[in-house]
Design a protein around this motif. Structure first.
Motif, PDB file in Angstrom:
ATOM      1  N   PHE A 127      19.485 -13.931   6.644  1.00  0.00           N
ATOM      2  CA  PHE A 127      18.828 -12.814   7.321  1.00  0.00           C
ATOM      3  C   PHE A 127      18.922 -13.043   8.823  1.00  0.00           C
ATOM      4  N   PHE A 128      19.420 -12.036   9.533  1.00  0.00           N
ATOM      5  CA  PHE A 128      19.522 -12.118  10.988  1.00  0.00           C
ATOM      6  C   PHE A 128      18.415 -11.259  11.583  1.00  0.00           C
ATOM      7  N   ALA A 129      17.357 -11.915  12.042  1.00  0.00           N
ATOM      8  CA  ALA A 129      16.178 -11.215  12.555  1.00  0.00           C
ATOM      9  C   ALA A 129      16.144 -11.298  14.077  1.00  0.00           C
ATOM     10  N   GLY A 130      15.328 -10.442  14.673  1.00  0.00           N
ATOM     11  CA  GLY A 130      15.123 -10.510  16.111  1.00  0.00           C
ATOM     12  C   GLY A 130      16.169  -9.823  16.953  1.00  0.00           C
ATOM     13  N   GLY A 131      17.041  -9.040  16.317  1.00  0.00           N
ATOM     14  CA  GLY A 131      18.065  -8.312  17.059  1.00  0.00           C
ATOM     15  C   GLY A 131      18.965  -9.237  17.856  1.00  0.00           C
ATOM     16  N   THR A 132      19.265  -8.849  19.082  1.00  0.00           N
ATOM     17  CA  THR A 132      20.076  -9.694  19.964  1.00  0.00           C
ATOM     18  C   THR A 132      19.211 -10.670  20.746  1.00  0.00           C
ATOM     19  N   GLY A 133      17.886 -10.483  20.661  1.00  0.00           N
ATOM     20  CA  GLY A 133      16.981 -11.315  21.441  1.00  0.00           C
ATOM     21  C   GLY A 133      16.675 -10.747  22.812  1.00  0.00           C
TER      22      GLY A 133
END
Length: 235
Positions: A127-133
């Motif tokens: 899961f890739f959370a937090g968008g681009t940061g």
């Protein structure tokens, strides 16, 4: 359809997770998604997932808060969604890990390409959370960035509507559904499939998009195993 898939990234909207509740979570829907993803992983595909935060926060509609702060709240909403959904996935025997572009204590791991590839090699759903940061970038841009970095074969966008139409099918009963169109056409016709930044990134890096309806039975499994009946956005 396209070349044989080995690695895909799946985008789920926060609103889709909420179902008829319109906020929070519809566990039945998430469990259905988990059972489909498990079958896909069992077939040997690498699966990464990005989730929007719309079931918690729609910061762009709030003019009473600074845009940067609103976007930061949205990033945290996606982290919460990924923690919740990944735990339900685990209860169905799926190995998961959450990566974020910023430190989140012990709740997630800091994203790196090497770490993501290591997890994929172990059969983990990442899961890739937090968008681009960073503020001013959407989860559309986030998923395209990760797909490009990780050499994904395609991005699958699970929508409430079952593809791309020339006008809003909710408002126009004669709206025409596209089986296939180019990302350039999406931009030129202002079809709003993904935002402009993400569209340009797809165009420059030749990242195809597969848009399909989440409501259809086994739609994720079908879309990723050759029974795709949504819209292919070519590059």
């Amino acid at each position: 359809m396209m070349k044989e898939l080995k690695r895909v990234l799946l985008k789920l909207s926060g609103e889709a997770l909420a179902g008829a509740n319109h906020s929070g979570y519809d566990d039945e829907r998430i469990i259905d998604i988990a059972t489909q993803v498990k079958q896909i992983v069992d077939k040997g595909l690498d699966v990464g997932i990005v989730i929007g935060g719309g079931n918690y926060w729609r910061g762009r509609s709030n003019d009473n808060i600074d845009r940067t702060k609103a976007d930061q709240i949205g990033m945290l909403a996606t982290v919460m969604n990924c923690i919740y959904v990944s735990e339900l996935f685990r209860s169905y025997g799926i190995k998961t890990q959450i990566l974020t572009p910023f430190e989140c204590g012990t709740m997630t791991k800091r994203f790196s390409k090497d770490l993501a590839n290591q997890y994929f090699a172990e059969g983990v759903v990442v899961f890739f959370a937090g968008g681009t940061g960073h503020p001013y970038f959407s989860t559309d841009t986030g998923i395209v960035l990760r797909a490009i970095e990780l050499d994904a074969d395609a991005i699958f966008l699970a929508k409430i509507i079952d593809g791309v139409y020339d006008s809003d099918p909710k408002k126009n009963p004669n709206a025409k559904k596209y089986e296939s169109l180019s990302i350039q056409e999406v931009v030129d016709k202002k079809l709003g499939v993904i935002d402009m930044t993400a569209s340009v990134m797809c165009m420059e890096n030749k990242m195809p998009l597969m848009i399909f309806g989440l409501e259809e039975k086994n739609s994720i499994l079908n879309a990723m195993t050759g029974q795709f009946n949504g819209t292919v956005v070519t590059v």
